[in-house]
Structures are given as C-alpha cells and as structure tokens.
Design a protein around this motif. Structure first.
Motif, PDB file in Angstrom:
ATOM      1  N   PHE A  14       0.870  -1.179   0.087  1.00  0.00           N
ATOM      2  CA  PHE A  14       0.135   0.005   0.135  1.00  0.00           C
ATOM      3  C   PHE A  14       0.713   1.355  -0.054  1.00  0.00           C
ATOM      4  O   PHE A  14       0.748   2.206  -0.862  1.00  0.00           O
ATOM      5  N   HIS A  15       1.862   1.302   0.803  1.00  0.00           N
ATOM      6  CA  HIS A  15       2.502   2.527   1.092  1.00  0.00           C
ATOM      7  C   HIS A  15       3.599   2.804  -0.238  1.00  0.00           C
ATOM      8  O   HIS A  15       3.658   4.115  -0.443  1.00  0.00           O
ATOM      9  N   SER A  16       3.866   1.655  -0.761  1.00  0.00           N
ATOM     10  CA  SER A  16       4.799   1.825  -1.987  1.00  0.00           C
ATOM     11  C   SER A  16       3.955   2.494  -3.067  1.00  0.00           C
ATOM     12  O   SER A  16       4.528   3.492  -3.903  1.00  0.00           O
ATOM     13  N   VAL A  17       2.761   2.240  -3.239  1.00  0.00           N
ATOM     14  CA  VAL A  17       1.943   2.695  -4.313  1.00  0.00           C
ATOM     15  C   VAL A  17       1.706   4.316  -3.813  1.00  0.00           C
ATOM     16  O   VAL A  17       1.709   5.042  -4.691  1.00  0.00           O
ATOM     17  N   VAL A  18       1.071   4.534  -2.630  1.00  0.00           N
ATOM     18  CA  VAL A  18       0.932   5.756  -2.090  1.00  0.00           C
ATOM     19  C   VAL A  18       2.214   6.828  -2.304  1.00  0.00           C
ATOM     20  O   VAL A  18       2.087   7.891  -2.798  1.00  0.00           O
ATOM     21  N   ASN A  19       3.261   6.135  -1.979  1.00  0.00           N
ATOM     22  CA  ASN A  19       4.370   7.090  -2.272  1.00  0.00           C
ATOM     23  C   ASN A  19       5.292   7.005  -3.777  1.00  0.00           C
ATOM     24  O   ASN A  19       6.286   7.389  -3.970  1.00  0.00           O
ATOM     25  N   GLU A  32      -2.524  11.298   5.362  1.00  0.00           N
ATOM     26  CA  GLU A  32      -2.434  11.704   6.582  1.00  0.00           C
ATOM     27  C   GLU A  32      -2.548  10.461   7.425  1.00  0.00           C
ATOM     28  O   GLU A  32      -3.417   9.600   7.249  1.00  0.00           O
ATOM     29  N   ASN A  33      -1.647  10.106   8.452  1.00  0.00           N
ATOM     30  CA  ASN A  33      -1.863   9.177   9.512  1.00  0.00           C
ATOM     31  C   ASN A  33      -2.174   7.808   9.009  1.00  0.00           C
ATOM     32  O   ASN A  33      -2.887   6.781   9.002  1.00  0.00           O
ATOM     33  N   ASP A  34      -1.413   7.350   7.724  1.00  0.00           N
ATOM     34  CA  ASP A  34      -1.276   6.212   6.984  1.00  0.00           C
ATOM     35  C   ASP A  34      -2.801   6.030   6.143  1.00  0.00           C
ATOM     36  O   ASP A  34      -3.293   4.794   5.852  1.00  0.00           O
ATOM     37  N   VAL A  35      -3.597   7.267   6.012  1.00  0.00           N
ATOM     38  CA  VAL A  35      -4.945   6.922   5.382  1.00  0.00           C
ATOM     39  C   VAL A  35      -4.903   8.098   4.151  1.00  0.00           C
ATOM     40  O   VAL A  35      -4.552   9.288   4.079  1.00  0.00           O
ATOM     41  N   LEU A  36      -5.265   7.487   3.030  1.00  0.00           N
ATOM     42  CA  LEU A  36      -5.014   8.242   1.813  1.00  0.00           C
ATOM     43  C   LEU A  36      -6.721   8.467   1.388  1.00  0.00           C
ATOM     44  O   LEU A  36      -7.346   7.533   1.466  1.00  0.00           O
ATOM     45  N   THR A  37      -6.755   9.805   1.412  1.00  0.00           N
ATOM     46  CA  THR A  37      -8.356  10.277   1.352  1.00  0.00           C
ATOM     47  C   THR A  37      -8.396  10.949  -0.057  1.00  0.00           C
ATOM     48  O   THR A  37      -7.436  11.318  -0.579  1.00  0.00           O
ATOM     49  N   TYR A  38      -9.523  10.707  -0.875  1.00  0.00           N
ATOM     50  CA  TYR A  38      -9.753  11.240  -2.039  1.00  0.00           C
ATOM     51  C   TYR A  38     -11.412  11.732  -2.073  1.00  0.00           C
ATOM     52  O   TYR A  38     -12.121  11.216  -1.746  1.00  0.00           O
ATOM     53  N   VAL A  39     -11.491  12.935  -2.654  1.00  0.00           N
ATOM     54  CA  VAL A  39     -12.958  13.330  -2.797  1.00  0.00           C
ATOM     55  C   VAL A  39     -13.499  13.204  -4.352  1.00  0.00           C
ATOM     56  O   VAL A  39     -12.420  13.451  -4.904  1.00  0.00           O
ATOM     57  N   ARG A  51     -11.756   7.033   2.366  1.00  0.00           N
ATOM     58  CA  ARG A  51     -10.744   6.933   3.247  1.00  0.00           C
ATOM     59  C   ARG A  51     -10.181   5.669   2.912  1.00  0.00           C
ATOM     60  O   ARG A  51     -10.767   4.557   3.415  1.00  0.00           O
ATOM     61  N   ILE A  52      -8.911   5.718   2.229  1.00  0.00           N
ATOM     62  CA  ILE A  52      -8.497   4.333   1.929  1.00  0.00           C
ATOM     63  C   ILE A  52      -7.056   4.004   2.707  1.00  0.00           C
ATOM     64  O   ILE A  52      -6.238   4.848   2.855  1.00  0.00           O
ATOM     65  N   SER A  53      -7.009   2.796   3.132  1.00  0.00           N
ATOM     66  CA  SER A  53      -5.969   2.370   4.010  1.00  0.00           C
ATOM     67  C   SER A  53      -5.528   1.046   3.633  1.00  0.00           C
ATOM     68  O   SER A  53      -6.254   0.123   2.925  1.00  0.00           O
ATOM     69  N   ALA A  54      -4.292   0.505   4.212  1.00  0.00           N
ATOM     70  CA  ALA A  54      -3.852  -0.763   3.676  1.00  0.00           C
ATOM     71  C   ALA A  54      -4.784  -1.953   4.641  1.00  0.00           C
ATOM     72  O   ALA A  54      -5.194  -1.790   5.585  1.00  0.00           O
ATOM     73  N   ALA A  55      -4.927  -3.071   4.040  1.00  0.00           N
ATOM     74  CA  ALA A  55      -5.639  -4.097   4.571  1.00  0.00           C
ATOM     75  C   ALA A  55      -4.873  -5.451   4.102  1.00  0.00           C
ATOM     76  O   ALA A  55      -3.733  -5.429   3.280  1.00  0.00           O
ATOM     77  N   SER A  56      -5.078  -6.407   4.841  1.00  0.00           N
ATOM     78  CA  SER A  56      -4.263  -7.945   4.783  1.00  0.00           C
ATOM     79  C   SER A  56      -4.201  -8.168   3.289  1.00  0.00           C
ATOM     80  O   SER A  56      -2.863  -8.759   2.886  1.00  0.00           O
ATOM     81  N   ALA A  57      -4.965  -8.224   2.427  1.00  0.00           N
ATOM     82  CA  ALA A  57      -5.184  -8.814   1.220  1.00  0.00           C
ATOM     83  C   ALA A  57      -4.947  -7.489   0.076  1.00  0.00           C
ATOM     84  O   ALA A  57      -4.954  -7.873  -1.045  1.00  0.00           O
ATOM     85  N   GLY A  58      -5.144  -6.224   0.611  1.00  0.00           N
ATOM     86  CA  GLY A  58      -5.072  -5.398  -0.636  1.00  0.00           C
ATOM     87  C   GLY A  58      -5.250  -3.895   0.218  1.00  0.00           C
ATOM     88  O   GLY A  58      -4.314  -3.448   0.838  1.00  0.00           O
TER      89      GLY A  58
END
Length: 295
Positions: A14-19, A32-39, A51-58
């Motif tokens: 997840f973080h590799s994609v975000v960054n 912010e705080n490991d959460v990617l927000t998008y309107v 509010r998109i965050s990392a999950a075990s499978a994606g």
C-alpha cells in the motif's frame, strides 16, 4: 458508512503505491496518518470522500453509505487507482537480483482526464506551482461534498472537500478565465480544449485505459492532446501501464547525473542508456529506482 475490502495481486504494498510519486500531494488527494483520502464525484452526482488504508489482502475503503451501483463504481475506481489487478510477475522476476529497485505500482487518479491535466501541470514548472495550480482548479471548478459551491477560502486555508473538476465544468469556462483565475499560464488553452472535446463527446479519452494499441501508437495518440509532449506522454504511458518510455525531465537528468555521472551535465541519451537493459520495463525501473541523491 460503507466499508469495502479489495484484494490485490501479490506482491502488493500500500505505502509503495501511495509514495510512488507526488500525486498524493495533489488535490483532491490527501495523505495523513497512513490513510489516503480522495474526494470524488460519482456518476450519480453525489460527492463522497474515500478513506483508503492498507488491508491484509489489499486495501480497505471507508466512505458514505452507497447503493449497489455506487459501490460498484467506487470498487472499479479504486481498483484502477491502485492497479490492484495488474500483473507484474515478469518484471519482479527480472528485477529480483537488483538491490536498487524498490518495487511497486504507480498511484493513479480515477480518470485519465485528471491524470492528463495534472501531468500538464507538471511541465516546465516547480512542484510547488503544480500543487498550487491543482488546488486552485479544484477549488474553482470542483463539486463540494456539501453539494454547494463554497466562497473563496481565507488566505492560507487548505480545503479538501471538493472533487476534481469534470470536463463539463471546465468546458463551461473559457481559457482566459482559467489562465487568470487558476494561474496556469500557457496551459489554459490546452486544458480547456481537452475538456471541451470530452464534454462534447468528440473525444473518448477514458477509452485509452483499455486500449490495445501498440505502445508506439498509443504514445502518438497521447501526443495529439494539446500540451502533451514526449515527457508528458511517457508519464501518461506509465500511468496506463505501459513502461517502454522514461519520462525524462530536469528531475530525471538530475537523478541519473548524480547516480552515475558525479553530477555532471548529461542528456536524455545517458538516461536511456542506463535503463536500456530493462526493455519494455525501463520506465518502471526508472520510476522505482532507489536513488542515492535526494532532490
């Protein structure tokens, strides 16, 4: 509140994609705080925040309560944004012995229109200016989560409650207004022309997401868009999952110069030479190279 869990083809980080690049810093993204927000403005015209965050499978998405049609739309959009269904096994196998590669997918906007506009905003300017142009465009033409247009915010206030503008909202304006109000300079006619062509139904830009054209032909098609030259086309090809070209700009020249040429002036030829061995993946190898120089 709706919570959606989406799986990704492995390996996935997840973080590799975000960054993966600066898109996370451009409105209407916020991280912010490991959460990617998008309107986002849905096809039903509702404006919602993901509010998109990392999950075990994606990834996990939290957003407003959605009906089935809206949930399908959000699922499709976030799958595209994170490239959850993309296959990278061949590249991972080829790069396994290269310690300088920090692998991942490239973060994308839900629409190619947004990515084209943002890419044009990166040309011939500083990153701070790209951020400002994008922010002003969103504030001026975006749809609000409250369903109303807000007045100009106080100086220094950063609002994150508007979606990226639709082609229709930009097409309804004019190049002179965009140039003056958004301060995009020479880019204004290009942005307005693209928005107008899409809004009128003359050009189906989003169809390029699933295009089967050979990469060279797709590159030619992208370069028919006003404001899209070789650098911008290479950047957009990366976003479309075509990695044959390197987006060579001043940043690329600087990174390669400090990595292999002790900071001396180089040309695009030297950049291409250093990544030629990666063939159809050379753009991806360049993008995720672990550069020793911190720009």
């Amino acid at each position: 509140m709706s919570t959606i869990q989406l799986s990704a083809r492995k390996p996935f980080n997840f973080h590799s994609v975000v960054n993966s690049h600066g898109w996370r810093q451009l409105a209407p993204f916020q991280f912010e705080n490991d959460v990617l927000t998008y309107v986002d403005q849905l096809s039903t015209q509702r404006v919602v925040e993901y509010r998109i965050s990392a999950a075990s499978a994606g990834v996990q998405i939290q957003t407003d309560k959605l009906n089935k049609v809206e949930q399908k739309e959000v699922t499709d959009k976030v799958t595209w944004m994170f490239g959850l269904d993309m296959e990278f096994s061949d590249f991972y196998s080829a790069s396994r012995l290269e310690p300088k590669l920090a692998l991942g997918r490239v973060l994308r906007s839900p629409t190619l229109f947004e990515d084209v506009v943002k890419t044009i905003f990166t040309t011939n300017t500083l990153w701070a200016a790209t951020r400002n142009m994008t922010r002003k465009l969103v504030d001026e033409f975006g749809a609000s989560t409250a369903g109303r247009v807000l007045p100009d915010p106080p100086l220094g206030t950063m609002l994150n409650n508007k979606s990226f503008p639709t082609p229709e909202s930009i097409a309804a304006s004019n190049p002179d207004f965009i140039k003056e109000k958004i301060r995009v300079g020479y880019r204004a006619p290009a942005i307005h022309d693209l928005a107008e062509r899409i809004a009128s139904g003359k050009y189906d830009l989003e169809a390029l997401k699933s295009s089967t054209l050979p990469t060279l032909e797709l590159r030619k098609e992208l370069m028919t868009i006003k404001g899209v030259g070789p650098y911008a086309a290479a950047n957009l090809l990366m976003i479309l999952g075509r990695h044959d070209f390197i987006p060579i700009d001043s940043y690329a020249l600087k990174m390669v110069s400090h990595e292999w040429y002790k900071g001396k002036s180089i040309t695009a030829k030297e950049v291409e030479k250093r990544f030629a061995k990666w063939g159809e993946y050379k753009g991806l190898a360049f993008w995720f190279w672990d550069w020793k120089y911190n720009a």
